[in-house]
Scaffold this motif. Structure first.
Motif, PDB file in Angstrom:
ATOM      1  N   ASN A  53     -15.213  38.832 -80.269  1.00 43.65           N
ATOM      2  CA  ASN A  53     -15.903  37.695 -80.876  1.00 43.65           C
ATOM      3  C   ASN A  53     -16.295  37.968 -82.319  1.00 43.65           C
ATOM      4  O   ASN A  53     -16.607  37.033 -83.059  1.00 43.65           O
ATOM      5  CB  ASN A  53     -17.135  37.312 -80.051  1.00 43.65           C
ATOM      6  CG  ASN A  53     -18.105  38.469 -79.843  1.00 43.65           C
ATOM      7  OD1 ASN A  53     -17.900  39.572 -80.321  1.00 43.65           O
ATOM      8  ND2 ASN A  53     -19.176  38.204 -79.103  1.00 43.65           N
ATOM      9  N   GLY A  55     -14.129  39.476 -84.353  1.00 38.12           N
ATOM     10  CA  GLY A  55     -12.887  39.481 -85.096  1.00 38.12           C
ATOM     11  C   GLY A  55     -12.143  40.802 -85.114  1.00 38.12           C
ATOM     12  O   GLY A  55     -11.100  40.910 -85.769  1.00 38.12           O
ATOM     13  N   SER A  70      -4.083  36.135 -82.782  1.00 39.40           N
ATOM     14  CA  SER A  70      -4.933  35.294 -83.604  1.00 39.40           C
ATOM     15  C   SER A  70      -5.754  34.363 -82.721  1.00 39.40           C
ATOM     16  O   SER A  70      -5.433  34.153 -81.549  1.00 39.40           O
ATOM     17  CB  SER A  70      -4.109  34.487 -84.612  1.00 39.40           C
ATOM     18  OG  SER A  70      -3.206  33.620 -83.949  1.00 39.40           O
ATOM     19  N   ARG A  71      -6.809  33.804 -83.297  1.00 35.47           N
ATOM     20  CA  ARG A  71      -7.712  32.936 -82.549  1.00 35.47           C
ATOM     21  C   ARG A  71      -8.050  31.698 -83.355  1.00 35.47           C
ATOM     22  O   ARG A  71      -8.273  31.769 -84.565  1.00 35.47           O
ATOM     23  CB  ARG A  71      -8.985  33.712 -82.194  1.00 35.47           C
ATOM     24  CG  ARG A  71     -10.017  32.929 -81.404  1.00 35.47           C
ATOM     25  CD  ARG A  71     -11.179  33.825 -81.030  1.00 35.47           C
ATOM     26  NE  ARG A  71     -11.880  34.331 -82.199  1.00 35.47           N
ATOM     27  CZ  ARG A  71     -12.797  35.287 -82.165  1.00 35.47           C
ATOM     28  NH1 ARG A  71     -13.100  35.880 -81.015  1.00 35.47           N
ATOM     29  NH2 ARG A  71     -13.393  35.682 -83.285  1.00 35.47           N
ATOM     30  N   ASP A  72      -8.085  30.562 -82.671  1.00 35.07           N
ATOM     31  CA  ASP A  72      -8.500  29.306 -83.268  1.00 35.07           C
ATOM     32  C   ASP A  72      -9.745  28.852 -82.517  1.00 35.07           C
ATOM     33  O   ASP A  72      -9.656  28.333 -81.406  1.00 35.07           O
ATOM     34  CB  ASP A  72      -7.391  28.253 -83.177  1.00 35.07           C
ATOM     35  CG  ASP A  72      -7.717  26.991 -83.947  1.00 35.07           C
ATOM     36  OD1 ASP A  72      -8.901  26.636 -84.069  1.00 35.07           O
ATOM     37  OD2 ASP A  72      -6.771  26.335 -84.432  1.00 35.07           O
ATOM     38  N   ASN A  73     -10.907  29.057 -83.115  1.00 36.64           N
ATOM     39  CA  ASN A  73     -12.166  28.753 -82.439  1.00 36.64           C
ATOM     40  C   ASN A  73     -12.345  27.257 -82.182  1.00 36.64           C
ATOM     41  O   ASN A  73     -12.934  26.861 -81.175  1.00 36.64           O
ATOM     42  CB  ASN A  73     -13.335  29.275 -83.262  1.00 36.64           C
ATOM     43  CG  ASN A  73     -13.397  30.784 -83.306  1.00 36.64           C
ATOM     44  OD1 ASN A  73     -13.012  31.463 -82.358  1.00 36.64           O
ATOM     45  ND2 ASN A  73     -13.891  31.326 -84.411  1.00 36.64           N
ATOM     46  N   ALA A  74     -11.851  26.420 -83.086  1.00 39.41           N
ATOM     47  CA  ALA A  74     -11.999  24.981 -82.925  1.00 39.41           C
ATOM     48  C   ALA A  74     -11.235  24.471 -81.715  1.00 39.41           C
ATOM     49  O   ALA A  74     -11.691  23.551 -81.026  1.00 39.41           O
ATOM     50  CB  ALA A  74     -11.545  24.257 -84.187  1.00 39.41           C
ATOM     51  N   LYS A  75     -10.079  25.049 -81.452  1.00 39.20           N
ATOM     52  CA  LYS A  75      -9.246  24.620 -80.337  1.00 39.20           C
ATOM     53  C   LYS A  75      -9.432  25.478 -79.086  1.00 39.20           C
ATOM     54  O   LYS A  75      -8.840  25.174 -78.052  1.00 39.20           O
ATOM     55  CB  LYS A  75      -7.778  24.636 -80.741  1.00 39.20           C
ATOM     56  CG  LYS A  75      -7.426  23.669 -81.858  1.00 39.20           C
ATOM     57  CD  LYS A  75      -5.945  23.732 -82.190  1.00 39.20           C
ATOM     58  CE  LYS A  75      -5.577  22.750 -83.283  1.00 39.20           C
ATOM     59  NZ  LYS A  75      -4.126  22.814 -83.617  1.00 39.20           N
ATOM     60  N   ASN A  76     -10.217  26.547 -79.191  1.00 39.00           N
ATOM     61  CA  ASN A  76     -10.408  27.484 -78.078  1.00 39.00           C
ATOM     62  C   ASN A  76      -9.077  28.034 -77.578  1.00 39.00           C
ATOM     63  O   ASN A  76      -8.801  28.040 -76.375  1.00 39.00           O
ATOM     64  CB  ASN A  76     -11.184  26.830 -76.934  1.00 39.00           C
ATOM     65  CG  ASN A  76     -12.619  26.535 -77.290  1.00 39.00           C
ATOM     66  OD1 ASN A  76     -13.279  27.332 -77.968  1.00 39.00           O
ATOM     67  ND2 ASN A  76     -13.129  25.404 -76.835  1.00 39.00           N
ATOM     68  N   THR A  77      -8.271  28.497 -78.504  1.00 33.82           N
ATOM     69  CA  THR A  77      -6.982  29.072 -78.162  1.00 33.82           C
ATOM     70  C   THR A  77      -6.840  30.460 -78.767  1.00 33.82           C
ATOM     71  O   THR A  77      -7.420  30.764 -79.810  1.00 33.82           O
ATOM     72  CB  THR A  77      -5.816  28.205 -78.652  1.00 33.82           C
ATOM     73  OG1 THR A  77      -5.902  28.034 -80.071  1.00 33.82           O
ATOM     74  CG2 THR A  77      -5.837  26.841 -77.978  1.00 33.82           C
ATOM     75  N   VAL A  78      -6.065  31.293 -78.098  1.00 33.04           N
ATOM     76  CA  VAL A  78      -5.697  32.617 -78.584  1.00 33.04           C
ATOM     77  C   VAL A  78      -4.182  32.722 -78.511  1.00 33.04           C
ATOM     78  O   VAL A  78      -3.601  32.527 -77.443  1.00 33.04           O
ATOM     79  CB  VAL A  78      -6.351  33.737 -77.768  1.00 33.04           C
ATOM     80  CG1 VAL A  78      -5.880  35.098 -78.259  1.00 33.04           C
ATOM     81  CG2 VAL A  78      -7.864  33.641 -77.856  1.00 33.04           C
TER      82      VAL A  78
END
Length: 115
Positions: A53, A55, A70-78
């Motif tokens: 969390n 990074g 990589s992580r996209d926090n807005a979309k809740n995807t990894v």
């Protein structure tokens, strides 16, 4: 509860790229780390890459320089970008989320590297 759904697996030629995605839903506020693991037939499940969390990123030696998490926090995807794939990368790839000593797993997506 935490639900994880993987997508993007398939058949790819040696040397080719493939991108996996993991969509997370549920109670995510206390999740400390997410990542990707894989399991080939007859072998133990092994770590591929993780991202905390904060990074921080960790890769298995076998995929360093070839895979990118990589992580996209807005979309809740990894996501896991895989390049220069080798036949030995063939496995079922699982998305993982961890909270202290509790692990959540997706159902897995098959990646086959073959000509």
């Amino acid at each position: 509860q935490v639900q994880l759904v993987e997508s993007g697996g398939g058949l790819v030629q040696p040397g080719g790229p493939l991108r996996l995605s993991c969509a997370a839903s549920g109670t995510l506020a206390s999740i400390n780390v997410m990542g990707w693991y894989r399991q080939a037939p007859g072998k133990q499940r092994e770590l591929v890459a993780t991202i905390t969390n904060g990074g921080s990123i960790n890769y298995a030696d076998s995929v360093k320089g070839r895979f990118t998490i990589s992580r996209d926090n807005a979309k809740n995807t990894v996501d896991l970008q895989m390049d220069s794939l080798k036949p030995e990368d063939t496995a079922v790839y699982y998305c993982n989320a961890k909270r202290v000593w509790i692990n959540y797993w997706g159902q897995g997506t098959q990646v086959t590297v073959s000509s």
